[in-house]
Design a protein around this motif. Structure first.
Motif, short mmCIF file in Angstrom:
data_model
loop_
_atom_site.label_atom_id
_atom_site.label_comp_id
_atom_site.label_asym_id
_atom_site.label_seq_id
_atom_site.Cartn_x
_atom_site.Cartn_y
_atom_site.Cartn_z
N TYR A 173 0.38 -6.13 -9.91
CA TYR A 173 1.36 -5.02 -10.19
C TYR A 173 2.94 -5.37 -10.47
O TYR A 173 3.39 -5.09 -11.18
CB TYR A 173 1.16 -4.00 -9.04
N LYS A 209 -3.15 -8.20 -5.28
CA LYS A 209 -3.22 -6.81 -5.92
C LYS A 209 -1.58 -6.56 -6.09
O LYS A 209 -1.31 -6.14 -7.14
CB LYS A 209 -3.78 -5.60 -5.13
N MET A 227 1.32 3.46 2.98
CA MET A 227 2.09 3.03 4.11
C MET A 227 3.55 3.00 3.97
O MET A 227 4.47 3.17 4.83
CB MET A 227 1.89 1.64 4.45
N GLY A 263 14.16 -12.95 9.90
CA GLY A 263 14.52 -11.72 9.82
C GLY A 263 14.77 -11.04 11.40
O GLY A 263 14.07 -11.12 11.98
N ASN A 322 0.68 -1.14 -0.01
CA ASN A 322 -0.06 0.11 0.30
C ASN A 322 0.87 1.29 0.03
O ASN A 322 1.67 1.50 1.15
CB ASN A 322 -0.87 -0.01 1.13
N PRO A 323 0.75 2.00 -1.04
CA PRO A 323 1.93 3.19 -1.27
C PRO A 323 1.65 4.14 -0.04
O PRO A 323 2.50 4.88 0.41
CB PRO A 323 1.47 3.83 -2.47
N HIS A 373 19.56 -6.93 10.72
CA HIS A 373 19.56 -5.43 10.89
C HIS A 373 20.57 -5.32 11.75
O HIS A 373 20.86 -6.46 12.48
CB HIS A 373 18.25 -4.84 11.24
N HIS A 415 18.39 -12.60 7.44
CA HIS A 415 18.40 -11.05 7.06
C HIS A 415 18.74 -10.18 8.45
O HIS A 415 17.58 -10.36 9.27
CB HIS A 415 16.74 -11.14 6.73
N ILE A 423 1.22 -5.39 8.93
CA ILE A 423 0.55 -5.74 7.77
C ILE A 423 -0.99 -5.85 8.04
O ILE A 423 -1.90 -6.46 7.28
CB ILE A 423 0.79 -7.06 6.86
N PRO A 483 2.66 -8.31 -0.92
CA PRO A 483 1.72 -8.60 0.32
C PRO A 483 0.47 -9.32 0.11
O PRO A 483 0.10 -9.79 1.00
CB PRO A 483 1.47 -7.26 1.03
N ASN A 484 0.12 -9.13 -1.28
CA ASN A 484 -1.36 -9.88 -1.60
C ASN A 484 -1.69 -9.80 -3.11
O ASN A 484 -0.51 -9.63 -3.93
CB ASN A 484 -2.48 -8.76 -0.89
P1 HMG Z 1 -4.96 -3.50 4.51
O1 HMG Z 1 -5.15 -1.96 4.91
O2 HMG Z 1 -5.35 -4.45 5.55
O3 HMG Z 1 -5.34 -3.78 3.31
O4 HMG Z 1 -3.30 -3.36 4.15
P2 HMG Z 1 -6.71 -3.32 2.54
O5 HMG Z 1 -7.17 -4.51 1.58
O6 HMG Z 1 -7.98 -2.88 3.38
O7 HMG Z 1 -6.29 -1.95 1.59
C1 HMG Z 1 -6.13 -0.67 2.24
C2 HMG Z 1 -5.89 0.31 1.11
O8 HMG Z 1 -4.32 -0.29 0.46
C3 HMG Z 1 -6.63 0.25 -0.11
O9 HMG Z 1 -6.52 1.73 -0.79
C4 HMG Z 1 -6.07 -0.84 -1.14
O10 HMG Z 1 -6.46 -0.62 -2.53
C5 HMG Z 1 -4.61 -0.53 -0.88
P3 HMG Z 1 -7.69 2.78 -0.43
O11 HMG Z 1 -8.99 2.19 -0.84
O12 HMG Z 1 -7.33 3.04 1.06
O13 HMG Z 1 -7.12 3.74 -1.40
N1 HMG Z 1 -3.65 -1.48 -1.25
C6 HMG Z 1 -2.67 -1.61 -1.96
N2 HMG Z 1 -2.38 -0.83 -2.84
C7 HMG Z 1 -1.23 -0.94 -3.79
N3 HMG Z 1 -0.74 -2.37 -3.73
C8 HMG Z 1 -1.05 -3.19 -2.83
C9 HMG Z 1 -2.20 -3.00 -2.07
N4 HMG Z 1 -2.94 -3.48 -0.97
C10 HMG Z 1 -3.62 -2.68 -0.50
N5 HMG Z 1 -0.49 -4.35 -2.88
C11 HMG Z 1 -1.24 -4.37 3.47
C12 HMG Z 1 -2.75 -4.64 4.14
C13 HMG Z 1 -0.31 -5.59 3.71
C14 HMG Z 1 -1.42 -4.08 1.98
C15 HMG Z 1 -0.74 -2.97 4.23
O14 HMG Z 1 -0.50 -3.25 5.60
C16 HMG Z 1 0.65 -2.88 3.73
O15 HMG Z 1 1.05 -2.42 2.61
N6 HMG Z 1 1.68 -3.17 4.53
C17 HMG Z 1 3.15 -3.15 4.24
C18 HMG Z 1 3.90 -2.61 5.49
C19 HMG Z 1 5.44 -2.72 4.89
O16 HMG Z 1 5.82 -2.49 3.52
N7 HMG Z 1 6.07 -2.83 5.84
C20 HMG Z 1 7.79 -3.05 5.62
C21 HMG Z 1 7.92 -4.01 4.77
S1 HMG Z 1 8.41 -5.54 5.91
C22 HMG Z 1 9.88 -5.46 6.46
O17 HMG Z 1 10.76 -4.52 6.37
C23 HMG Z 1 10.58 -6.68 7.35
C24 HMG Z 1 11.68 -7.33 6.43
O18 HMG Z 1 12.59 -6.41 5.81
C25 HMG Z 1 12.02 -8.47 7.07
C26 HMG Z 1 12.79 -8.13 8.46
O19 HMG Z 1 13.64 -7.10 8.52
O20 HMG Z 1 12.32 -8.68 9.54
C27 HMG Z 1 10.87 -7.80 5.19
#
Ligand code: HMG
Ligand code: MG
Length: 300
Positions: A90, A86, A56, A178, A53-54, A210, A208, A114, A83-84
């Motif tokens: 993309y 959608k 976030m 991680g 989700n952009p 940090h 992974h 998430i 994540p899903n």
């Molecule tokens: P949600 O809020 O439960 O999902 O998010 P939703 O389905 O209700 O959607 C909410 C909004 O997000 C909607 O838009 C969707 O269209 C949009 P609105 O109607 O409000 O305008 N949306 C998207 N847009 C684009 N692409 C998508 C997408 N999905 C939904 N794929 C979700 C659930 C998982 C998507 C959200 O919580 C999210 O994006 N989280 C990401 C958090 C993130 O990126 N964190 C950092 C990465 S993880 C990390 O760093 C750890 C790692 O490095 C390992 C470690 O270090 O341990 C990997």
């Protein structure tokens, strides 16, 4: 204790984990140029962005553009966070060789990151894994907070194993474990690997780290003694998870490379090209990155 591996594969997660927490907007053109530099440095795998989700993760809101514009080196595997469904749609349109699904071993971090419980996450990821595999993509399952959680403290290895089992049952090819907040010490690595290696071959496990407390290099050494030869890192030590308070950047690719070269372990990475890519992004961000090796090389 086993001997060290003769080859180590580093996945450069700088364009994703490295930039996701940055306040400075890096233009799409700069991201593309930077990834192109990384693509010619000998690095074999690059996580180029994140299809989340952009709202976030605004720093990576141009993932689709980046994916379409980077020049693909056939020797490099390009992956992204998904994540899903959608996100998968993309990512497939933008071009990926690998999809990385992600969740946490700790309930609270999973919820904050998430927006779902662990139980509710499995069916979402299951669909992504099945579709990504049908599309012929490699799928990695990231598990965050495998040692410590910023909200729940220590995480027992058995909790991590339960998540590994679910993701492997769903069809992921490998698992990236991680240390999200960079607090683990070598005994924690030993405890987790002692358990997981009873269930999975070393080929399936990636670590992974940090580097919040400066323990990542010691932890990598420990993991290598267990035969682990795949690690994630970011150039210059960029990075951090915005939903894990206190987390610093990833272990720096430059620092790991210095270690591995000193140990006589092959990576295929050209240190000079890596340094140029590090200096490039450091200048774009207009700040000094934490890697000591990058700083040393720059001044040498
Ligand atoms: P949600 O809020 O439960 O999902 O998010 P939703 O389905 O209700 O959607 C909410 C909004 O997000 C909607 O838009 C969707 O269209 C949009 P609105 O109607 O409000 O305008 N949306 C998207 N847009 C684009 N692409 C998508 C997408 N999905 C939904 N794929 C979700 C659930 C998982 C998507 C959200 O919580 C999210 O994006 N989280 C990401 C958090 C993130 O990126 N964190 C950092 C990465 S993880 C990390 O760093 C750890 C790692 O490095 C390992 C470690 O270090 O341990 C990997
Ligand atoms: Mg991370």
């Amino acid at each position: 204790m086993r001997s060290l591996p003769s080859y180590v594969q580093l996945k450069e997660v700088g364009p994703r984990d490295g930039l996701q927490n940055e306040k400075t907007w890096i233009t799409t053109e700069d991201k593309v140029n930077w990834i192109n530099m990384l693509s010619t440095s000998g690095i074999k795998e690059i996580e180029y962005s994140s299809f989340v989700n952009p709202k976030m993760i605004p720093a990576l809101s141009d993932a689709r553009e980046v994916g379409k514009r980077i020049i693909r080196n056939p020797d490099v595997t390009y992956s992204a966070l998904v994540p899903n469904l959608k996100g998968l749609e993309y990512a497939l349109e933008a071009g990926i060789d690998g999809a990385s699904v992600f969740m946490s071993a700790s309930e609270t971090h999973n919820q904050k990151n998430i927006n779902k419980s662990i139980q509710d996450t499995y069916p979402v990821l299951d669909k992504v894994i099945v579709e990504a595999k049908q599309a012929g993509k490699h799928v990695t399952g990231y598990i965050s907070t495998v040692f410590d959680c910023p909200y729940e403290g220590k995480i027992a290895p058995e909790r991590v194993l339960r998540v590994c089992e679910k993701l492997i049952d769903s069809g992921v090819d490998d698992l990236s474990l991680g240390d999200t907040i960079g607090t683990a010490v070598p005994t924690q690595i030993e405890q987790l690997l002692e358990l997981l290696l009873q269930h999975y071959p070393k080929e399936k496990l990636i670590l992974h780290f940090h580097d919040t407390r400066g323990m990542a290099i010691a932890n990598i050494m420990t993991a290598m003694h267990y035969g682990i030869y795949r690690f994630d890192s970011t150039i210059g030590g960029l990075g951090g998870c915005p939903y894990a308070p206190g987390a610093a950047g990833n272990v720096a690719t430059n620092d790991v490379l210095y270690l591995l070269e000193g140990l006589g372990i092959n990576t295929g990475i050209d240190e000079k090209k890596l340094q140029e890519a590090g200096v490039f992004i450091q200048n774009k961000l207009d700040k000094t990155l934490p890697s000591r090796s990058l700083a040393y090389l720059k001044n040498a």
